[in-house]
Design a protein around this motif. Structure first.
Motif, short mmCIF file in Angstrom:
data_model
loop_
_atom_site.label_atom_id
_atom_site.label_comp_id
_atom_site.label_asym_id
_atom_site.label_seq_id
_atom_site.Cartn_x
_atom_site.Cartn_y
_atom_site.Cartn_z
N ALA A 140 -1.87 6.85 -12.01
CA ALA A 140 -2.91 7.64 -11.35
C ALA A 140 -4.14 6.77 -11.13
O ALA A 140 -4.49 5.95 -11.98
N ASP A 141 -4.79 6.96 -10.00
CA ASP A 141 -6.05 6.28 -9.72
C ASP A 141 -7.16 7.01 -10.47
O ASP A 141 -7.89 7.84 -9.92
N ALA A 142 -7.26 6.72 -11.76
CA ALA A 142 -8.19 7.43 -12.63
C ALA A 142 -8.61 6.50 -13.76
O ALA A 142 -8.00 5.45 -13.97
N ILE A 143 -9.63 6.90 -14.50
CA ILE A 143 -10.16 6.07 -15.58
C ILE A 143 -9.13 5.86 -16.68
O ILE A 143 -9.11 4.83 -17.35
N GLY A 144 -8.25 6.83 -16.88
CA GLY A 144 -7.23 6.72 -17.91
C GLY A 144 -6.31 7.92 -17.85
O GLY A 144 -6.41 8.76 -16.95
N ALA A 145 -5.39 8.00 -18.80
CA ALA A 145 -4.47 9.13 -18.88
C ALA A 145 -4.31 9.50 -20.35
O ALA A 145 -4.09 8.63 -21.19
N ASP A 146 -4.43 10.80 -20.65
CA ASP A 146 -4.33 11.20 -22.05
C ASP A 146 -3.07 12.04 -22.27
O ASP A 146 -2.40 12.47 -21.34
N GLY A 147 -2.78 12.30 -23.54
CA GLY A 147 -1.54 12.97 -23.89
C GLY A 147 -1.47 14.40 -23.42
O GLY A 147 -0.39 14.89 -23.06
N MET A 183 2.78 7.45 -18.68
CA MET A 183 1.69 7.78 -17.77
C MET A 183 0.57 6.76 -17.96
O MET A 183 0.18 6.46 -19.09
N SER A 184 0.06 6.25 -16.87
CA SER A 184 -0.95 5.20 -16.94
C SER A 184 -2.05 5.44 -15.92
O SER A 184 -1.78 5.68 -14.74
N GLY A 185 -3.30 5.39 -16.36
CA GLY A 185 -4.44 5.44 -15.45
C GLY A 185 -4.84 4.03 -15.06
O GLY A 185 -4.82 3.11 -15.88
N SER A 186 -5.21 3.85 -13.82
CA SER A 186 -5.53 2.50 -13.32
C SER A 186 -6.80 1.93 -13.92
O SER A 186 -6.99 0.74 -13.97
N HIS A 187 -7.70 2.77 -14.37
CA HIS A 187 -9.02 2.44 -14.89
C HIS A 187 -10.02 2.20 -13.77
O HIS A 187 -10.97 1.43 -13.91
#
Length: 327
Positions: free
Chosen positions: A92-99, A123-127
């Protein structure tokens, strides 16, 4: 009291002779959130009298976004080695990804027919520091202040997009080949603490770039997963436009100009590694044109990666716990 803080995933891809062929499917879903959401990444975007809330439709402690510079995407790649081993990589184009977001997205995907267990979903956020905030209930994220208090409506929107990506990728699976290799990329990143710490220089970076290459049996690209250490900070804290930032630009160049297929970015040990001014190519606006050369290097290296349908997946998932400490 032990608290779960992360899910660690280990993936081995053993290139062994097998009778069953690898299958792969990919999807790219536009997950651009509405104008007015908080943009996660900079504490300087907090409200003037933080921590006193100044509520809007989507924000409490952060200034609302004012528009979009470029789309922010959710992408998924599903791999099946034909030996009852399946893996789904979601970015995801996002700061992060949480559980919590991962679990919610997985529940929605299962309801739509995804057969993979949660343990087989990464799941991984791009930061990117210009992606959506207010999508996690994690206390630290909410009050950093850099992401804002959770808005269930926004979290549900994002989870829906992730579920759509996972299910679409699964349904798109076709016979495929896959290869993995690493290279070095220089000149597009710098150490942002150079000049602050007497022990660091601008060139103190991690140049390693890893690629997972997935093609169909005719050699046409299905997906390119690239792993590199870089912050999504070409756009500064004064920008209130949502954006996938520099890593999104590289993926865009790979997808639309240089390779084809879908490019999924997974951040590495970004630490204090920031994009260089040459990468951001900033003037009155940020065009990200400086990283076209980086995309060209990745595209050229991709052609050298040997891909095979004889790929075996060995997937291990471990929940890492740490002791809670009161301060």
């Amino acid at each position: 009291m032990a608290q779960p803080i992360a899910a660690a995933f280990l993936l081995w891809m053993l290139l062994l002779p097998v009778s069953q062929a690898l299958r792969a499917g990919v999807a790219r879903i536009d997950a651009t959130m509405p104008v007015g959401v908080p943009l996660a990444g900079y504490s300087a975007r907090k409200t003037k009298f933080w921590p006193i809330p100044r509520p809007t439709k989507y924000t409490s402690l952060m200034e609302p976004s004012t528009g979009h510079l470029d789309p922010t995407y959710v992408k998924a790649l599903v791999l099946d080695d034909g030996h009852d081993q399946q893996l789904c990589i979601v970015t995801a184009d996002a700061i992060g990804a949480d559980g919590t977001l991962r679990k919610l997205a997985h529940v929605k995907a299962v309801q739509r027919g995804l057969p993979l267990p949660l343990e087989n979903v990464i799941m991984s956020g791009s930061h990117s520091h210009s992606g959506p905030g207010a999508i996690t209930p994690e206390f630290l994220w909410e009050f950093a202040p850099a992401t804002d208090l959770i808005v269930p409506e926004l979290q549900d929107m994002m989870a829906d997009k992730m579920a759509e990506a996972m299910v679409t990728a699964y349904n798109n699976m076709t016979a495929a080949t896959m290869g993995i290799d690493t290279t070095h990329i220089y000149n597009y990143t710098k150490n942002r603490r150079a000049g602050v710490s007497p022990f660091l220089k601008p060139e103190d970076i991690d140049p390693n770039a890893a690629l997972i290459v997935v093609n169909d049996l005719s050699g046409h690209p299905i997906a390119t997963v690239w792993n590199f250490a870089i912050h999504g900070t070409c756009l500064g804290s004064k920008s209130l436009l949502s954006s996938a930032d520099v890593m999104g630009a590289v993926s865009h160049f790979l997808e639309d100009y240089l390779v084809g297929g879908v490019a999924l970015f997974i951040n590495a040990d970004a630490g204090d590694i920031a994009p260089s001014s040459e990468a951001c190519h900033s003037n009155s606006t940020t065009s990200f044109a400086g990283v076209f050369g980086m995309a060209e290097e990745l595209a050229a290296f991709r052609k050298t990666v040997k891909a095979t349908s004889a790929a075996r997946l060995n997937i291990k998932s471990q929940l890492v716990r740490s002791e809670e400490r009161r301060v």
